[in-house]
Design a protein around this motif. Structure first.
Motif, PDB file in Angstrom:
ATOM      1  N   THR A   1       0.829  -1.198   0.000  1.00  0.00           N
ATOM      2  CA  THR A   1       0.000   0.000   0.000  1.00  0.00           C
ATOM      3  C   THR A   1       0.868   1.255   0.000  1.00  0.00           C
ATOM      4  OG1 THR A   1      -1.708  -1.202   1.195  1.00  0.00           O
ATOM      5  CG2 THR A   1      -1.880   1.183   1.194  1.00  0.00           C
TER       6      THR A   1
ATOM      7  N   ASN B   1      -0.606  -2.873  -6.577  1.00  0.00           N
ATOM      8  CA  ASN B   1      -1.843  -3.621  -6.461  1.00  0.00           C
ATOM      9  C   ASN B   1      -1.658  -4.763  -5.469  1.00  0.00           C
ATOM     10  OD1 ASN B   1      -3.798  -5.831  -7.170  1.00  0.00           O
ATOM     11  ND2 ASN B   1      -4.545  -4.196  -8.484  1.00  0.00           N
TER      12      ASN B   1
ATOM     13  N   PHE C   1      -1.838  -3.832 -13.286  1.00  0.00           N
ATOM     14  CA  PHE C   1      -3.065  -3.513 -12.568  1.00  0.00           C
ATOM     15  C   PHE C   1      -2.930  -2.153 -11.900  1.00  0.00           C
ATOM     16  CE2 PHE C   1      -3.313  -8.275 -12.059  1.00  0.00           C
ATOM     17  CZ  PHE C   1      -4.261  -8.429 -13.050  1.00  0.00           C
ATOM     18  N   ASP C   2      -4.008  -1.413 -11.872  1.00  0.00           N
ATOM     19  CA  ASP C   2      -4.003  -0.123 -11.205  1.00  0.00           C
ATOM     20  C   ASP C   2      -4.084  -0.312  -9.691  1.00  0.00           C
ATOM     21  OD1 ASP C   2      -3.940   1.264 -13.601  1.00  0.00           O
ATOM     22  OD2 ASP C   2      -6.132   1.276 -13.756  1.00  0.00           O
ATOM     23  N   PHE C   3      -3.548   0.665  -8.989  1.00  0.00           N
ATOM     24  CA  PHE C   3      -3.616   0.635  -7.524  1.00  0.00           C
ATOM     25  C   PHE C   3      -4.998   1.045  -7.068  1.00  0.00           C
ATOM     26  CE2 PHE C   3      -3.231   3.001  -3.486  1.00  0.00           C
ATOM     27  CZ  PHE C   3      -2.879   1.941  -2.682  1.00  0.00           C
ATOM     28  N   VAL C   4      -5.575   0.224  -6.222  1.00  0.00           N
ATOM     29  CA  VAL C   4      -6.851   0.525  -5.599  1.00  0.00           C
ATOM     30  C   VAL C   4      -6.623   0.487  -4.096  1.00  0.00           C
ATOM     31  CG1 VAL C   4      -9.245  -0.185  -5.296  1.00  0.00           C
ATOM     32  CG2 VAL C   4      -8.117  -0.510  -7.498  1.00  0.00           C
ATOM     33  N   ALA C   5      -6.832   1.605  -3.448  1.00  0.00           N
ATOM     34  CA  ALA C   5      -6.570   1.671  -2.014  1.00  0.00           C
ATOM     35  C   ALA C   5      -7.539   0.748  -1.271  1.00  0.00           C
ATOM     36  CB  ALA C   5      -6.753   3.098  -1.515  1.00  0.00           C
ATOM     37  N   PRO C   6      -7.019   0.010  -0.270  1.00  0.00           N
ATOM     38  CA  PRO C   6      -7.907  -0.855   0.497  1.00  0.00           C
ATOM     39  C   PRO C   6      -8.905  -0.032   1.317  1.00  0.00           C
ATOM     40  CG  PRO C   6      -5.681  -0.881   1.403  1.00  0.00           C
ATOM     41  CD  PRO C   6      -5.638  -0.071   0.165  1.00  0.00           C
ATOM     42  N   VAL C   7     -10.103  -0.569   1.428  1.00  0.00           N
ATOM     43  CA  VAL C   7     -11.160   0.104   2.165  1.00  0.00           C
ATOM     44  C   VAL C   7     -11.331  -0.618   3.502  1.00  0.00           C
ATOM     45  CG1 VAL C   7     -13.592   0.754   2.177  1.00  0.00           C
ATOM     46  CG2 VAL C   7     -12.312   0.740   0.038  1.00  0.00           C
TER      47      VAL C   7
ATOM     48  N   GLN D   1       2.093   1.896  -3.383  1.00  0.00           N
ATOM     49  CA  GLN D   1       0.927   1.927  -4.272  1.00  0.00           C
ATOM     50  C   GLN D   1       0.982   0.835  -5.338  1.00  0.00           C
ATOM     51  OE1 GLN D   1       0.363   5.917  -5.704  1.00  0.00           O
ATOM     52  NE2 GLN D   1      -0.339   6.611  -3.702  1.00  0.00           N
TER      53      GLN D   1
END
Length: 81
Positions: free
Chosen positions: A5, A10, A73-79, A8
């Motif tokens: 994370t 994936n 893959f694009d970075f998607v921040a964890p929720v 950044q």
């Protein structure tokens, strides 16, 4: 997961990258080849020389592929839940 994370990356690539980083030193320390000297009549230094050459060849190839595939893959921040 925190380090992926932070940079950044994936999160889906963290396990394959960890597995590759853990598998590469096995080419330098060939404990998986311990039965071969007894069966083939080789010396340990014959195996270490071969595995070191494999390590030198595979290290840049594996790192380059992990870097290239990690960018797919694009970075998607964890929720947080």
């Amino acid at each position: 997961m925190q380090s992926a994370t932070d940079v950044q990356m994936n999160l889906g690539w963290t396990v394959p990258i960890h597995n590759a980083a853990e598998a590469l030193p096995n080419l330098v320390n060939p404990f998986f080849m311990l039965p071969l000297p007894a069966v083939l009549g080789l010396r340990a230094r014959d195996l270490v020389g071969f595995t070191f050459l494999q390590f030198l060849f595979h290290l840049p190839v594996v790192l380059l592929l992990l870097w290239l595939l990690g960018m797919t893959f694009d970075f998607v921040a964890p929720v947080p839940p």
